[in-house]
Write a protein that holds these residues in place. Structure first.
Motif, PDB file in Angstrom:
ATOM      1  N   MET A 257       0.901  -1.289   0.048  1.00 40.41           N
ATOM      2  CA  MET A 257       0.092  -0.206   0.010  1.00 40.41           C
ATOM      3  C   MET A 257       0.777   1.162  -0.075  1.00 40.41           C
ATOM      4  N   ALA A 258       2.154   1.257  -0.270  1.00 35.35           N
ATOM      5  CA  ALA A 258       2.877   2.251  -0.691  1.00 35.35           C
ATOM      6  C   ALA A 258       2.251   3.267  -1.515  1.00 35.35           C
TER       7      ALA A 258
ATOM      8  N   LYS B 159       7.189   6.159  -6.661  1.00 34.37           N
ATOM      9  CA  LYS B 159       7.431   6.025  -8.036  1.00 34.37           C
ATOM     10  C   LYS B 159       7.769   7.166  -8.977  1.00 34.37           C
TER      11      LYS B 159
ATOM     12  N   SER C 256     -15.849   7.436  -5.292  1.00 38.33           N
ATOM     13  CA  SER C 256     -16.186   6.929  -3.865  1.00 38.33           C
ATOM     14  C   SER C 256     -15.424   7.315  -2.681  1.00 38.33           C
TER      15      SER C 256
ATOM     16  N   PHE D  33     -13.770   5.471  -0.979  1.00 38.86           N
ATOM     17  CA  PHE D  33     -12.580   4.901  -1.091  1.00 38.86           C
ATOM     18  C   PHE D  33     -11.514   5.728  -1.958  1.00 38.86           C
TER      19      PHE D  33
ATOM     20  N   TRP E   3     -26.922   4.836   3.303  1.00 39.08           N
ATOM     21  CA  TRP E   3     -26.707   3.749   4.166  1.00 39.08           C
ATOM     22  C   TRP E   3     -25.153   4.445   4.738  1.00 39.08           C
TER      23      TRP E   3
ATOM     24  N   GLU F 148     -23.812  -7.060   0.830  1.00 43.44           N
ATOM     25  CA  GLU F 148     -23.458  -5.529   0.998  1.00 43.44           C
ATOM     26  C   GLU F 148     -24.799  -4.559   0.452  1.00 43.44           C
TER      27      GLU F 148
ATOM     28  N   ARG G  86     -28.302  -1.732   1.460  1.00 45.01           N
ATOM     29  CA  ARG G  86     -28.486  -0.382   0.969  1.00 45.01           C
ATOM     30  C   ARG G  86     -29.866   0.032   0.384  1.00 45.01           C
TER      31      ARG G  86
ATOM     32  N   HIS H  93     -27.981  -1.690  -7.046  1.00 43.31           N
ATOM     33  CA  HIS H  93     -26.878  -1.559  -6.057  1.00 43.31           C
ATOM     34  C   HIS H  93     -25.698  -2.690  -6.081  1.00 43.31           C
TER      35      HIS H  93
ATOM     36  N   GLU I 246     -17.228  -0.390  -6.790  1.00 43.04           N
ATOM     37  CA  GLU I 246     -16.496  -0.114  -5.438  1.00 43.04           C
ATOM     38  C   GLU I 246     -15.354  -1.181  -5.024  1.00 43.04           C
TER      39      GLU I 246
ATOM     40  N   GLU J  60     -12.704  -1.329  -8.036  1.00 38.79           N
ATOM     41  CA  GLU J  60     -11.936   0.227  -7.448  1.00 38.79           C
ATOM     42  C   GLU J  60     -10.854  -0.228  -6.537  1.00 38.79           C
ATOM     43  N   ARG J  61     -11.309  -0.695  -5.397  1.00 41.21           N
ATOM     44  CA  ARG J  61     -10.334  -1.339  -4.401  1.00 41.21           C
ATOM     45  C   ARG J  61      -9.282  -2.094  -4.957  1.00 41.21           C
TER      46      ARG J  61
ATOM     47  N   TRP K 201      -6.950  -0.499  -7.204  1.00 42.10           N
ATOM     48  CA  TRP K 201      -5.865   0.540  -6.338  1.00 42.10           C
ATOM     49  C   TRP K 201      -4.922  -0.578  -5.737  1.00 42.10           C
ATOM     50  N   ASN K 202      -5.274  -1.455  -4.982  1.00 42.65           N
ATOM     51  CA  ASN K 202      -4.438  -2.529  -4.397  1.00 42.65           C
ATOM     52  C   ASN K 202      -3.347  -3.106  -5.283  1.00 42.65           C
TER      53      ASN K 202
ATOM     54  N   ASN L 239      -2.339  -1.535  -8.227  1.00 43.46           N
ATOM     55  CA  ASN L 239      -1.495  -0.456  -8.790  1.00 43.46           C
ATOM     56  C   ASN L 239      -0.488   0.233  -7.654  1.00 43.46           C
ATOM     57  N   TYR L 240      -0.816   0.367  -6.464  1.00 45.36           N
ATOM     58  CA  TYR L 240      -0.059   1.128  -5.521  1.00 45.36           C
ATOM     59  C   TYR L 240       0.542   0.197  -4.546  1.00 45.36           C
TER      60      TYR L 240
END
Lengths: 420, 110
Positions: free
Chosen positions: A1-2, A7, A90, A92, A125, B44, B48, B92, B99, B102-103, B106-107, B109-110
């Motif tokens: 998670m860096a 980079k 979002s 996140f 929610w 999940e 909602r 939903h 979502e 997306e997470r 991200w995990n 790529n970073y």
């Protein structure tokens, strides 16, 4: 998670490191403030302080004073909801992208700031999940803070009298539509200010113009000072008593500075670490009794204000201490030496506040959003110098005309308002 | 069941209705979204949806289970019609999946 920082290309990281070593993190302090008002009445303030950190903040006049009976606590929920999902991003994405940091990232991050500031959607929610956070906020309020909150309630009753925190009975009852309505009536361009430290003026202007804001005037709230008394018996060993009278509006700079000086005349607290010696007017009047603490308080809003003292005293001697403080407020004995000492304290505080980036942004933001203009530190300091003893005496007389008392804690010995 | 996966544009509404009725779950009074496998995404997504919609869903599922135990189906006038079958959960579920995607991205790529 860096983060992506690792980079960045080699050359850029070397140049930015060299840059970081040129100026301290806080940047230079004698920067020039540029303040403009956009055609849609949004106030824009920017300054290049050469800090490796860029700070941008978007501020709205949307506090709890604009709540009505139906949406009491909406401001607190909106405050807590910053960072929840917006129309195009979002939760996140917002959090992870804002974590990227430093000056190079600012262009990548600004779109997320504008999302958070203007594109709220308040998904039901996500709002429901906020309830625990709100309860925590309420639970960790110190009693001193509650005393000041109750002081506002007693002094202004509605509007400004609304607590900054959501009442317990409103938790879970503020719907997404209520929040949306509150935001649409307060987050408008005429009540907004954009502050940027360490960011180019043209870049900031571009950002501010891109904000999707309604240009209506929004709701207003007029709150004359009324005065009164609120007591909240909570038991314990201490009594926290806030005692204040009418202060000055921020728009009236001369009076506002006089009350700020008055706050320091009354009591500024010990200025040397670990010492308990306070040379203010109020502690001198109370004299040397067992362990109590007193601090001057001063709050200036756009149309009115409060100035007085906050006392913390052991339950048994609270009566004597409160009476001493009231006597000091009513007698109006202020010497030139007191005022000079207070002016120096105030100048120090103002300048210290502007030393750290985050509180500087906040301080400029408050000025810009409430008065529509920002004054440079040097300007304010010279204005403080021009405050006279008579100004301060007048401010005290105005405050002492009708005192408000709010108390929390063990109130067995705390006098009622009619006994003062 | 397969009906919900066939893109609508390839199917005339008459054919769609025919396939819907052929699939059979409507005879138990169920809706398409009642049949979704309860993966984490769906769980999940269920959080909602407003409570009254959840109550109706639970009622339909219970009724279908009861009918299944009794080896019975509803009277024909109570069968779900395609027009009444609103996709109350799918949007939903799609949000939740987006979502999660997306997470994961991200995990990666970073």
């Amino acid at each position: 998670m860096a983060s992506t920082l690792t980079k960045t290309p080699l050359l850029r990281s070397i140049s930015s490191r060299g840059y970081a070593q040129l100026a301290p993190i806080g940047g230079i302090s004698n920067y020039e403030l540029k303040s403009t008002t956009l055609p849609n009445k949004l106030v824009l303030v920017s300054a290049e302080n050469e800090s490796p950190l860029a700070r941008v903040s978007v501020i709205f006049r949307a506090g709890s004073r604009f709540e009505s009976v139906d949406n009491l606590g909406a401001a607190h929920v909106v405050r807590t909801a910053a960072g929840l999902s917006t129309r195009n991003a979002s939760q996140f994405a917002i959090i992870r992208n804002l974590q990227q940091g430093t000056r190079q990232a600012v262009e990548k991050v600004l779109p997320f700031l504008s999302e958070v500031a203007t594109e709220q959607v308040f998904k039901p929610w996500e709002i429901a999940e906020l309830a625990d956070r709100l309860k925590l906020d309420l639970a960790v309020r110190p009693l001193q803070l509650r005393a000041v909150d109750l002081l506002h309630k007693a002094a202004f009753r509605t509007g400004l009298g609304n607590s900054q925190f959501i009442p317990k009975f409103q938790i879970g009852k503020i719907s997404s539509e209520t929040l949306q309505h509150f935001v649409s009536s307060t987050f408008t361009s005429g009540r907004a200010a954009v502050i940027g430290l360490g960011i180019d003026n043209s870049k900031l202007t571009q950002f501010a113009q891109g904000l999707n804001l309604d240009s209506s005037a929004g709701i207003s709230s007029v709150n004359p000072y009324k005065g009164g008394e609120v007591r909240s018996d909570k038991g314990g060993e201490f009594a926290f008593v806030a005692l204040a009278g009418e202060g000055a509006a921020l728009t009236n700079t001369k009076e506002a500075l006089a009350t700020a000086v008055l706050q320091n005349v009354l009591s500024a607290g010990p200025q040397v670490k670990w010492s308990s010696n306070d040379n203010g007017v109020v502690p001198r009047a109370i004299g040397n009794t067992d362990g109590y603490s007193v601090r001057g308080i001063n709050a200036s809003y756009s149309d009115t204000g409060l100035v007085g003292v906050l006392l913390a005293a052991p339950a048994k001697s609270a009566g004597k201490i409160v009476e001493g403080a009231v006597k000091a407020l009513k007698s109006g004995n202020i010497s030139d030496a007191d005022v000079n000492r207070a002016k120096n304290l105030l100048k120090t505080n103002l300048l210290l506040e502007l030393e750290s980036g985050s509180s500087a942004v906040q301080s400029y933001g408050t000025q810009a959003v409430l008065t529509g203009a920002v004054r440079s530190p040097a300007d304010v300091v010279s204005a403080v110098d021009s405050v006279t003893t008579a100004d301060v005496r007048n401010a005290l007389q105005k405050a002492a005309r009708k005192l408000t008392i709010a108390s929390v804690g063990n109130l067995s010995e705390v006098p009622y308002a009619d006994q003062l | 069941m397969a009906v919900s996966f066939v893109p609508k544009r390839f199917m005339s509404s008459a054919l769609q209705r025919f396939a819907y009725n052929l699939s059979g779950f409507n005879k138990y009074g169920l809706h398409r979204d009642d049949l979704l496998d309860e993966t984490d995404d769906v769980k999940e997504a269920l959080k909602r949806v407003p409570q009254d919609v959840i109550d109706q869903r639970n009622f339909r599922i219970l009724r279908a289970a009861q009918l299944s135990i009794q080896k019975d189906i509803l009277p024909k006038d109570q069968w779900t019609k395609l027009e009444d079958d609103k996709l109350y959960l799918t949007p939903h579920v799609e949000d939740v999946a987006r979502e999660r995607q997306e997470r994961e991205d991200w995990n990666k790529n970073y």
